[in-house]
Each structure stands twice: as C-alpha cells, then as structure tokens.
Design an enzyme around this catalytic site. Structure first.
Site, PDB file in Angstrom:
ATOM      1  N   GLU A   1      -7.281   3.124  -6.652  1.00  4.79           N
ATOM      2  CA  GLU A   1      -8.093   2.974  -5.447  1.00  4.79           C
ATOM      3  C   GLU A   1      -9.568   2.922  -5.816  1.00  4.79           C
ATOM      4  OE1 GLU A   1      -8.704   1.711  -2.832  1.00  4.79           O
ATOM      5  OE2 GLU A   1      -7.937   2.938  -1.167  1.00  4.79           O
TER       6      GLU A   1
ATOM      7  N   LEU B   1       2.116   7.494   3.334  1.00  4.68           N
ATOM      8  CA  LEU B   1       1.199   8.489   3.897  1.00  4.68           C
ATOM      9  C   LEU B   1       1.036   9.702   2.981  1.00  4.68           C
ATOM     10  CD1 LEU B   1      -0.374   8.883   6.659  1.00  4.68           C
ATOM     11  CD2 LEU B   1       1.494  10.432   7.277  1.00  4.68           C
ATOM     12  N   THR B   2      -0.225  10.136   2.812  1.00  6.61           N
ATOM     13  CA  THR B   2      -0.544  11.321   2.012  1.00  6.61           C
ATOM     14  C   THR B   2      -1.317  12.321   2.865  1.00  6.61           C
ATOM     15  OG1 THR B   2      -2.722  10.564   1.258  1.00  6.61           O
ATOM     16  CG2 THR B   2      -0.813   9.820  -0.010  1.00  6.61           C
TER      17      THR B   2
ATOM     18  N   ASN C   1      -4.385  13.387   2.467  1.00  7.29           N
ATOM     19  CA  ASN C   1      -5.729  12.893   2.781  1.00  7.29           C
ATOM     20  C   ASN C   1      -5.707  11.890   3.920  1.00  7.29           C
ATOM     21  OD1 ASN C   1      -7.188  14.449   1.017  1.00  7.29           O
ATOM     22  ND2 ASN C   1      -7.569  12.829  -0.483  1.00  7.29           N
TER      23      ASN C   1
ATOM     24  N   ARG D   1       0.587   8.846  -5.576  1.00  2.00           N
ATOM     25  CA  ARG D   1       1.052   8.279  -4.304  1.00  2.00           C
ATOM     26  C   ARG D   1       1.587   6.858  -4.463  1.00  2.00           C
ATOM     27  NH1 ARG D   1      -4.525   9.047  -4.272  1.00  2.00           N
ATOM     28  NH2 ARG D   1      -5.912   7.339  -3.622  1.00  2.00           N
TER      29      ARG D   1
ATOM     30  N   ARG E   1       0.857  -1.180   0.000  1.00  2.00           N
ATOM     31  CA  ARG E   1       0.000   0.000   0.000  1.00  2.00           C
ATOM     32  C   ARG E   1       0.899   1.238   0.000  1.00  2.00           C
ATOM     33  NH1 ARG E   1      -3.984   2.519   4.711  1.00  2.00           N
ATOM     34  NH2 ARG E   1      -4.736   4.240   3.401  1.00  2.00           N
ATOM     35  N   HIS E   2       0.470   2.297  -0.675  1.00  2.00           N
ATOM     36  CA  HIS E   2       1.259   3.520  -0.774  1.00  2.00           C
ATOM     37  C   HIS E   2       1.546   4.138   0.595  1.00  2.00           C
ATOM     38  CE1 HIS E   2      -2.121   6.114   0.252  1.00  2.00           C
ATOM     39  NE2 HIS E   2      -2.870   5.326  -0.499  1.00  2.00           N
TER      40      HIS E   2
END
Length: 204
Positions: A86, A11-12, A14, A59, A8-9
């Site tokens: 996503e 931290l962003t 959002n 991301r 999973r990518h």
C-alpha cells in the site's frame, strides 16, 4: 490474451475504525474480511491462475489464501512483491482519518492527487507509487494466454489501474476508491494497452 485479476484485500481493523491503512500497518483480516475473501474465492473457483502475486502485507496474503482455498485449478503458491504494498502514509499510518479532516493534504489525497504532497509527514507521493506499480506490471509475461491473480491495496490498485487505463494523474481518484475484496479485471495482449473488463465488482 492476458487477463489481470486485481483484488483489494478484505476488511481489517484499520478499515473498520476508519484509520489510515498504509504500508506500515500490518493487521490481518477481520472475520468479516475472511468471509469476503472466501465469497470471492467461490466466485473465482473455476478460474485458473497461472500465478498469484501479492503484497507482502498480512491482509493481502490472507486474502489471497482465502481466495485460493476455494480454487482447485490453481497453485496455492504466492509470489510476494514489495511493489504491491500500500502507499506509504508515513506518520499518518494507523492514525484516525477523521482526525485529519480539514488538512489540505487529505483533501488532495482524495480529490487532487496531482497536488498531493505528503512530505510533511514522510509519506509517499502518487508519482512514486505509480513508478513502482508500473515496474511490477512491466515485468509480467504477456506472451501466452494467461490469468494472473494480483492481491494488493486500495490506493495502490485504484491508482495503478486508472493509470493503466490511460487516465492522467489528476483524474485517478474521480471514480472513488476500490472497495474491500473488490475484483477488477484488465485485459491485454502486449502489456502496453489495457482494456477494462470488470471494475470494482463485489460478491458480498
């Protein structure tokens, strides 16, 4: 034997502000997310990846780039695939998750995926998400001993991996959502039956 390394990518914005981070949102990684991806890259630096597949969202691409920057055994080339994007949250994308607390579809999204109906806000259903995810998995080559790196998103990967492990739709969220920059590894000989080797492992 083929091993699929699902990430999973990182931290962003959002994620940090607890907002829906769907297929329309296209933020890059926060500095913390970049660091997370670099740490995972160091953990995987001695693993050779035949190919790296990524969602076309920033991301995911940046996460893959930071991972491969630490890896001298693999090509830096990324193969983008829209099937790894996503889940589409429609009009909820980018909106505060807390603002939807109490909405029955938020409850279903998290706890009763078989009852989740996002048509009210033009979102994507779990069955449609599963359909595109399985389509991606089916087109991979399983004829050789190969490692694939696959960088995607929280709901997409959590859903896809649980289905590949044989879970029915109603139970795909029972183990929670995969963490940012987590690593999960499935193993297969034929692309039909998958065995879990690692689940939601974080290196930071």
């Amino acid at each position: 034997m083929t091993k699929l390394y699902f990430v999973r990518h990182g931290l962003t914005a959002n994620n940090a502000k607890h907002a829906f981070n769907g297929s329309y949102s296209d933020h890059g990684l926060l500095p913390e997310g970049q660091q997370q991806a670099s740490e995972l890259g160091k953990f995987l630096q001695e693993t050779h990846f035949e190919k790296t597949y990524v969602s076309p969202q920033k991301r995911a691409i940046e996460t893959a780039q930071f991972i491969l920057k630490e890896n001298q055994l693999s090509s830096k080339e990324l193969v983008t695939d829209t099937r790894l994007k996503e889940i589409n949250f429609g009009q909820w994308d980018g909106v505060s998750i807390d603002s939807k607390e109490g909405h029955p579809q938020l409850h279903n999204l998290r706890h009763y995926p078989e009852q989740y109906d996002p048509s009210e806000f033009a979102g994507e259903s779990y069955p449609k998400l599963i359909q595109r995810g399985i389509s991606f998995i089916q087109q991979l080559d399983y004829t050789a001993n190969t490692n694939y790196l696959i960088v995607s998103h929280g709901v997409t990967l959590t859903t896809l991996l649980q289905v590949l492990k044989g879970k029915e739709l109603a139970k795909i969220r029972e183990d929670g959502l995969l963490a940012n920059t987590s690593l999960s590894v499935l193993e297969t000989t034929d692309g039909q039956q998958f065995q879990e080797k690692l689940w939601n492992y974080i290196t930071y």
